[in-house]
Design a protein around this motif. Structure first.
Motif, PDB file in Angstrom:
ATOM      1  N   SER A 175       0.872  -1.177  -0.028  1.00 26.01           N
ATOM      2  CA  SER A 175      -0.110   0.068  -0.054  1.00 26.01           C
ATOM      3  C   SER A 175       0.886   1.256  -0.049  1.00 26.01           C
ATOM      4  CB  SER A 175      -1.027  -0.067   1.281  1.00 26.01           C
ATOM      5  OG  SER A 175       0.032   0.249   2.505  1.00 26.01           O
ATOM      6  N   ASP A 176       0.272   2.273  -0.456  1.00 30.37           N
ATOM      7  CA  ASP A 176       0.969   3.512  -0.219  1.00 30.37           C
ATOM      8  C   ASP A 176       1.265   4.039   1.142  1.00 30.37           C
ATOM      9  OD1 ASP A 176       0.635   3.989  -2.924  1.00 30.37           O
ATOM     10  OD2 ASP A 176      -1.062   5.274  -2.823  1.00 30.37           O
ATOM     11  N   TRP A 177       2.302   4.637   1.513  1.00 32.32           N
ATOM     12  CA  TRP A 177       2.805   5.053   2.801  1.00 32.32           C
ATOM     13  C   TRP A 177       1.643   5.895   3.354  1.00 32.32           C
ATOM     14  CZ3 TRP A 177       6.630   2.501   5.011  1.00 32.32           C
ATOM     15  CH2 TRP A 177       7.568   1.900   4.541  1.00 32.32           C
ATOM     16  N   GLY A 178       1.413   5.714   4.550  1.00 35.03           N
ATOM     17  CA  GLY A 178       0.308   6.613   5.313  1.00 35.03           C
ATOM     18  C   GLY A 178       0.505   6.500   6.825  1.00 35.03           C
ATOM     19  N   ARG A 179      -0.365   7.593   7.529  1.00 34.42           N
ATOM     20  CA  ARG A 179      -0.363   7.353   8.989  1.00 34.42           C
ATOM     21  C   ARG A 179      -1.271   6.448   9.574  1.00 34.42           C
ATOM     22  NH1 ARG A 179      -0.657  13.770  10.419  1.00 34.42           N
ATOM     23  NH2 ARG A 179       1.176  14.648   9.412  1.00 34.42           N
ATOM     24  N   SER A 180      -2.067   5.856   8.729  1.00 30.35           N
ATOM     25  CA  SER A 180      -3.136   4.767   9.406  1.00 30.35           C
ATOM     26  C   SER A 180      -2.426   3.652   9.947  1.00 30.35           C
ATOM     27  CB  SER A 180      -4.045   4.360   8.148  1.00 30.35           C
ATOM     28  OG  SER A 180      -4.853   3.540   8.564  1.00 30.35           O
ATOM     29  N   ARG A 181      -2.770   3.356  11.144  1.00 36.42           N
ATOM     30  CA  ARG A 181      -2.280   2.195  11.874  1.00 36.42           C
ATOM     31  C   ARG A 181      -3.243   1.193  11.938  1.00 36.42           C
ATOM     32  NH1 ARG A 181      -0.009   4.731  17.386  1.00 36.42           N
ATOM     33  NH2 ARG A 181      -2.064   5.619  17.407  1.00 36.42           N
ATOM     34  N   SER A 182      -3.990   0.766  11.112  1.00 38.60           N
ATOM     35  CA  SER A 182      -4.981  -0.480  10.802  1.00 38.60           C
ATOM     36  C   SER A 182      -5.548  -0.667   9.696  1.00 38.60           C
ATOM     37  CB  SER A 182      -6.274   0.054  11.691  1.00 38.60           C
ATOM     38  OG  SER A 182      -7.138   1.170  11.374  1.00 38.60           O
ATOM     39  N   ALA A 183      -5.980  -1.814   9.170  1.00 40.04           N
ATOM     40  CA  ALA A 183      -6.466  -1.940   7.898  1.00 40.04           C
ATOM     41  C   ALA A 183      -7.719  -3.064   8.210  1.00 40.04           C
ATOM     42  CB  ALA A 183      -5.555  -2.468   7.038  1.00 40.04           C
TER      43      ALA A 183
END
Length: 616
Positions: free
Chosen positions: A239-247
């Motif tokens: 996935s693209d780098w991001g701040r989200s810490r869940s999926a």
């Protein structure tokens, strides 16, 4: 960039330095002096350039640029501080505004400091470096003053990892809560760093909505940490780098999966991936028992169909023996009917296929036609505008009629000092191929005209031929295509009425005091030629007020028409132009256009047509 020469012999002279001396064609430049060699350095948007005093030129500096990262680098500041450290401030097209510290050795530069400065804002430049009396480095950035303490600087990477914190089903049932366990020899569960094979759950197909949560125990600029994840078995790209810490993943198909998560801190360091492995079991209707049941049902149905078919066959044979003659006639009629039906279906299928192909061809033709019309607008846009032509040549006409939507003929005009340059060219081919050649010709003329201002026009034609050959990759091999263009190039001084002409397979028609004088060009094209080393010749003449000159491609004279479907020919064209000499240019154009249409009649136009007339 300006250079002021203060020598007594030459007096104070200011010289503008630009791309002619080897520098990039841009407005931004910064001046530096090499701290060791004391040579002049120029900082540009494409890195460092040094001055070659012997050749009076600037060259790309491989020593300083070897230290800079990949991509374009706009140089802001160069400073030599304490301990022979060189400090660089620059804007990289990928990293933004950056700072590097390096030490110079016998082979080049050795990078010393980079990592400590990555945490600073990359949206603002560092304008000034300063080393104080205590050998301490100070620098400014975004209206702030910074002090760099080398005794506390760390260039080595710190341990950095990411942890899988939570795995749950549909946001409710917890599968994993941050710790893996493994059973020892006595069966007691002990914490473990890796997920054992026995701890890899196999989930029922009903529970195929899974959510993952993760975090990184790294506390330097923790808000700048970015995460990327990949669910192997479901997707192939991170996935693209991001701040989200869940999926969250929903409706996963059955199979084995491994969830991988990695983190990247503000310094660009990437952690080793954290993983969690699990499986989703097959649904009941895809199990071995269900498949076996399907097989039994299919076999039973097949047996039933076979027995039923055999029974029907016996009954049919009995009826056939009783009604043999009737059945024979009936069979013959049915066979005949089937043949007729088959022929009808085949004809209808062919008709439908032809209709579909016709519609497809029509759509493709419309799409291609729309694209070519758009190309025509682009080609018209690069040709000289009517207002420009009227300003440079008040008495003129242009008769331009492409054979197809786009044309292989083009004309070009420019003005240098008092001289107006006019070119008319007939490129190899017409339509789209010819249009590509015409765009190449216009582009090269625009480029060459800026470099050869004031030069004889035959030298411009020589340079154009060289660049056309280079652009088309022509080698002179006898089997390659002889693409190129036939061109006439005229330079006019409206004030003195002095004319220069050079032609490539092209002649110039002039009417001097009403008499036709043909100035013949060279018998070689702008392109590869058996006499490619021969230079083009130049013709100079002086015309009087009221004299006229004409340039045209061969499309007008080669047009078939008339009573006997013959070519119009150069003799008729000379006669026509001679008869029109008392008319103004606008009336001449209308007469030439009318004559062409009448001669062509209902015949197809065979080539692009372009003619330019100019009266002095």
């Amino acid at each position: 960039l300006l250079r002021l020469n203060l020598s007594e012999a030459s007096g104070s002279q200011i010289q503008r330095i630009g791309s002619d001396k080897g520098l990039p064609a841009e407005d931004y430049m910064a001046l530096f002096t090499d701290p060791e060699s004391r040579e002049l350095l120029i900082g540009t948007s494409e890195g460092f350039y040094h001055y070659d005093y012997d050749n009076d030129t600037f060259s790309y500096d491989t020593l300083y640029n070897s230290l800079l990262p990949e991509g374009k680098n706009k140089i802001m500041t160069l400073h030599k501080g304490a301990e022979d450290l060189y400090w660089f401030s620059f804007e990289n097209e990928y990293r933004g505004w950056s700072i590097l510290g390096a030490r110079r050795n016998s082979t080049g530069f050795e990078l010393v400091y980079d990592r400590p400065f990555r945490s600073l804002s990359q949206a603002a430049s560092t304008d000034v470096f300063y080393t104080d009396a205590d050998h301490q480095l100070w620098f400014s950035k975004s209206n702030q003053l910074f002090h760099f303490d080398q005794t506390r600087a760390m260039e080595e990477e710190e341990p950095f990892q990411v942890l899988m914190r939570n795995v749950s089903i549909s946001g409710d049932s917890i599968l994993f809560y941050g710790t893996n366990f493994i059973a020892d020899s006595s069966g007691i569960l002990l914490p473990h760093t890796e997920q054992s094979e026995s701890a890899q759950p196999g989930l029922k197909y009903l529970y195929r909505n899974i959510e993952f949560q993760w975090s990184s125990p790294y506390f330097q600029h923790e808000r700048q940490i970015r995460y990327s994840y990949l669910l192997e078995g479901f997707s192939s790209d991170w996935s693209d780098w991001g701040r989200s810490r869940s999926a969250k993943f929903t409706n996963l198909p059955h199979g084995k999966y491994e969830m991988l998560v990695k983190a990247r801190n503000i310094f660009g360091d990437e952690s080793p991936p954290a993983s969690y492995t699990f499986s989703i079991l097959r649904p009941w209707y895809a199990t071995f028992l269900a498949i076996s049941l399907y097989f039994v049902l299919i076999v039973s149905l097949a047996v039933f169909v076979i027995l039923y078919t055999r029974n029907l066959k016996l009954r049919a044979e009995l009826l056939e023996r009783q009604n043999k003659e009737i059945e024979l006639q009936k069979t013959e009629l049915e066979n005949l009917n089937e043949e007729i039906t088959a022929h009808r279906d085949e004809i209808e299928a062919q008709r439908d296929a032809i209709t579909v192909q016709k519609e497809l061809i029509s759509r493709q033709n419309n799409a291609m036609t729309d694209s070519i019309h758009y190309a025509r607008r682009i080609q018209d846009a690069v040709l000289p505008a009517k207002d420009v032509m009227r300003f440079l040549l008040p008495k003129h006409f242009v008769f331009y009629r492409p054979r197809d939507i786009v044309s292989g003929d083009f004309f070009w005009v420019d003005k240098k000092d008092e001289t107006v340059w006019i070119a008319l060219a007939d490129c190899t081919g017409h339509g789209v191929p010819g249009a590509f050649m015409s765009m190449l010709g216009i582009s090269l003329l625009n480029e060459i005209s800026g470099q050869y201002s004031g030069q004889p026009i035959n030298e411009i034609m020589d340079e154009l031929r060289d660049q056309v050959i280079a652009s088309l990759g022509q080698t002179g091999d006898k089997y390659e295509a002889r693409d190129g263009m036939e061109m006439g190039l005229v330079a006019i001084n409206p004030r003195t009425r002095e004319i220069q002409f050079t032609g490539a397979m092209h002649n110039l028609y002039t009417f001097q005091k009403g008499e036709l004088v043909v100035i013949r060009g060279d018998r070689m094209p702008v392109g590869i030629h058996s006499e490619g080393s021969t230079l083009f010749s130049s013709h100079k003449l002086k015309l009087d007020r009221g004299d006229a000159l004409y340039m045209f491609s061969d499309g007008y004279a080669d047009q078939f028409g008339g009573k006997y479907r013959k070519k119009y020919g150069s003799a008729r064209l000379k006669t026509l132009l001679t008869q029109l000499q008392q008319n103004i240019m606008h009336d001449q154009k209308e007469a030439i256009k009318k004559e062409f249409d009448q001669w062509k009649g209902d015949q197809e136009q065979i080539d692009d047509v372009l003619m330019i007339g100019i009266k002095l």
